[in-house]
Write an enzyme that holds these catalytic residues in place. Structure first.
Site, mmCIF file in Angstrom:
data_model
loop_
_atom_site.group_PDB
_atom_site.id
_atom_site.type_symbol
_atom_site.label_atom_id
_atom_site.label_comp_id
_atom_site.label_asym_id
_atom_site.label_seq_id
_atom_site.Cartn_x
_atom_site.Cartn_y
_atom_site.Cartn_z
ATOM 1 N N ILE A 26 0.845 -1.196 0.000
ATOM 2 C CA ILE A 26 0.000 0.000 0.000
ATOM 3 C C ILE A 26 0.881 1.246 0.000
ATOM 4 C CG2 ILE A 26 -1.805 1.255 1.286
ATOM 5 C CD1 ILE A 26 -3.118 -1.279 1.041
ATOM 6 N N CYS A 391 -17.385 -16.499 -9.766
ATOM 7 C CA CYS A 391 -16.683 -17.669 -10.296
ATOM 8 C C CYS A 391 -17.223 -18.968 -9.689
ATOM 9 C CB CYS A 391 -15.180 -17.502 -10.105
ATOM 10 S SG CYS A 391 -14.254 -18.525 -11.252
ATOM 11 N N GLY A 393 -18.630 -19.300 -6.922
ATOM 12 C CA GLY A 393 -19.926 -18.912 -6.345
ATOM 13 C C GLY A 393 -21.025 -18.932 -7.396
ATOM 14 N N PHE A 394 -20.687 -18.567 -8.616
ATOM 15 C CA PHE A 394 -21.637 -18.619 -9.736
ATOM 16 C C PHE A 394 -21.928 -20.079 -10.099
ATOM 17 C CE2 PHE A 394 -21.780 -18.467 -14.611
ATOM 18 C CZ PHE A 394 -23.142 -18.285 -14.664
ATOM 19 N N HIS A 523 -14.113 -12.620 -12.438
ATOM 20 C CA HIS A 523 -13.756 -12.053 -11.127
ATOM 21 C C HIS A 523 -13.864 -10.534 -11.243
ATOM 22 C CE1 HIS A 523 -12.407 -15.638 -9.007
ATOM 23 N NE2 HIS A 523 -11.948 -16.062 -10.168
ATOM 24 N N GLU A 525 -14.102 -8.427 -9.169
ATOM 25 C CA GLU A 525 -13.353 -7.715 -8.121
ATOM 26 C C GLU A 525 -12.015 -7.193 -8.658
ATOM 27 O OE1 GLU A 525 -14.153 -10.911 -8.147
ATOM 28 O OE2 GLU A 525 -12.656 -12.221 -7.217
#
Ligand code: GLN
Length: 546
Positions: A26, A391, A393-394, A523, A525
């Site tokens: 970061i 992914c 989850g789908f 993805h 995200e």
């Protein structure tokens, strides 16, 4: 094509001291953002001293999330921070591992390229490290490159990378060193201690590197006496000691570093001039995030949490950040609830899902926790809780629909049950052969792909476009043989691969059945940015906060 920068490139190496997990990634990304906001073309490289060629075969609980680049690299999660903060797309060449460096040198040795010579860590390995950094920088024509050296000073495994960095300065390149260190506060006395930092800088100096800046990570604000002490013992001017205490919101860090004029100080040392940094949009986004009071509870049903006694969220870092970006845009404060899929398999635990406003089932692999995830998906579908499947989850949302709506009770994914009679999720055809040959490294369907979006669907409304690009990482797909069956039962495939017809990339329930139920093979995200949340996450958070 080579685009040489107008001026010689500037290299900033970032090392870490005292302990790992200080947020070096970061810090690196933040310095990059500050320099970019001054008008420079900036990029970043992560060096990972492990032998693995890339992060693709590493377990998430071991290494954290695997970040996927547009060109299909499976690399370190810090690259995710760089892409998010810099708003630049990076290629897989921005992650250098020991494995890659040795592989290149040994391949050359076998090809007879060093005939007659002894091939040695110095100069051959260090030369290869320098070659990788400098060619990338020349090819991309950047003015600044930040190179984060993974691990901590004192690790055996990053010594050759530090040596290469030292040589780059010695050879007359424009090089600065930033050392990110930690100042612990002792519980018993409440006093902030500088000694560990002093030691880590001594170790760095022992390798021939004098830091130009020390960034002091700590739980509390750095005070004047400690600053002077670090300065004196480390031979770094006190104005070049930069405080970086814990903040609630990581997106504040560029602002904190900019307040201390790190950008101008870097330019001064390199005899460069530029305009003032302009982080006004970033600042607005941070304020919006910090000022949101309405809470939205998001349940993340996963399995890569536990490492010994500790729970680590690193496996889902991009999902977390994507939620934060979308929450910021919707003026809500996200509260994430970590729900272990294995726990949900004890049905009494399902009640916890009552407490959440939205459910995400993120990516994953293998059979552990799968039935728990399927139960969570069913719960979201039946109780009309906003749902986003990523992914795996789908794929599991499709299995759930097959079992409980299409009446295909034995439906499964062949990833979990290779002999299932109803394989609604199955290997992508070309994947089977690779796995038979045990070719696991960098062989999934990887990187950016164009998705064609079906008109008048939820996906179409969210994206506002009929062609979108998302990033992928998978071996399995919705078995094309069952697509008809699903559609007859009201499931909508709203996104299809443009290149490979028949590969379904997004699926959803119609509005009359559910207020927000969508899953994607991609993805999303990975394409969410602080100032530009991903549309699927944005829609999901909006629906969850209603
Ligand atoms: N295990 C699934 C596959 O390989 C999903 C992968 C993922 O979630 N990234 O297709």
């Amino acid at each position: 094509m080579r685009i040489y920068p107008k001026k010689k490139p500037n290299y900033i190496f970032i090392s870490g001291g005292v302990l790992s997990g200080l947020g070096k990634g970061i810090t690196t990304a933040s310095i990059g953002l500050i320099l970019k906001s001054k008008g420079f073309k900036v990029t970043a490289i992560k060096i990972d001293p492990y032998i693995n060629f890339d992060a693709g075969t590493l377990r998430p609980t071991e290494h954290g999330e695997v970040w996927v680049t547009e060109d299909g690299g499976e690399i370190d999660q810090d690259l995710g921070h760089y892409e998010r903060f810099l708003g630049e797309k990076l290629s897989k060449n921005h992650n250098i591992t020991t494995g890659q460096v040795y592989y290149a040198v040994i391949t050359r040795e076998r090809a007879g390229n060093y005939l007659g010579k002894t091939v040695q860590p110095i100069p051959h390995i260090t030369d290869e490290i320098k070659r990788r950094i400098t060619t990338l920088v020349e090819k991309e024509g950047v003015e600044f490159v930040l190179i984060e050296i993974g691990g901590t000073i004192g690790d055996y495994e990053n010594v050759l990378f530090l040596e290469a960095a030292r040589q780059m300065k010695y050879e007359g390149r424009r090089v600065l060193f930033v050392h990110v260190s930690y100042l612990p506060v002792l519980g018993s006395t409440g006093e902030m201690k500088t000694k560990p930092t002093q030691h880590s800088v001594k170790a760095l100096q022992g390798l021939g590197i004098q830091p130009d800046f020390i960034i002091c990570r700590s739980e509390q604000e750095l005070d004047a006496p400690r600053r002077e002490k670090v300065a004196l013992f480390c031979s770094v001017k006190s104005e070049d000691i930069i405080a970086n205490p814990d903040v609630k919101n990581i997106y504040e860090i560029p602002l904190k570093l900019d307040e201390q004029k790190i950008g101008d100080k870097i330019l001064n040392k390199l005899a460069l001039k530029a305009k003032k940094s302009d982080l006004s949009d970033w600042k607005k986004f941070v304020e919006k995030m910090n000022n949101a009071t309405k809470e939205v509870k998001i349940g993340i049903v996963g399995k890569y949490f536990d490492v010994g006694k500790y729970k680590l969220r690193d496996s889902y870092i991009s999902v977390i950040e994507a939620i934060k970006h979308a929450a910021g845009a919707n003026d809500v404060h996200p509260k994430m609830m970590w729900i272990d899929a294995k726990d949900l398999e004890k049905k009494s635990k399902l009640k916890i899902l009552n407490e959440v406003d939205g459910i995400i089932v993120p990516g994953g692999f293998g059979s552990e926790g799968v039935e728990g995830k399927i139960l969570a998906i069913k719960y979201a579908r039946v109780n009309e809780i906003p749902f986003l499947g990523l992914c795996f989850g789908f794929q599991l949302a499709v299995v759930e629909y097959a079992r409980n709506v299409c009446g295909l009770e034995d439906a499964n994914t062949t990833e979990v049950d290779s002999g299932t009679k109803i394989p609604v999720i199955d290997f992508l055809p070309w994947q089977k052969e690779l796995i038979k040959q045990s070719k696991y490294g960098a062989t999934m369907r990887l990187g950016a792909q164009v998705i064609r979006i079906k008109k008048n669907t939820l996906a179409w409304k969210l994206y506002g476009n009929d062609r979108v690009v998302e990033r992928f990482r998978h071996r399995y797909e919705i078995n094309p043989k069952y697509i008809n069956e699903f559609e007859t039962h009201g499931f909508i495939f709203s996104g299809e691969s443009e290149k490979e017809e028949g590969i379904m990339q997004i699926g959803e329930l119609p509005e009359y059945k559910h207020k927000f139920f969508i899953g994607t093979q991609a993805h999303p995200e990975f394409t969410s940015r602080p100032l530009k949340p991903n549309p699927l996450f944005n829609g999901f958070i909006r629906a969850s906060s209603r």
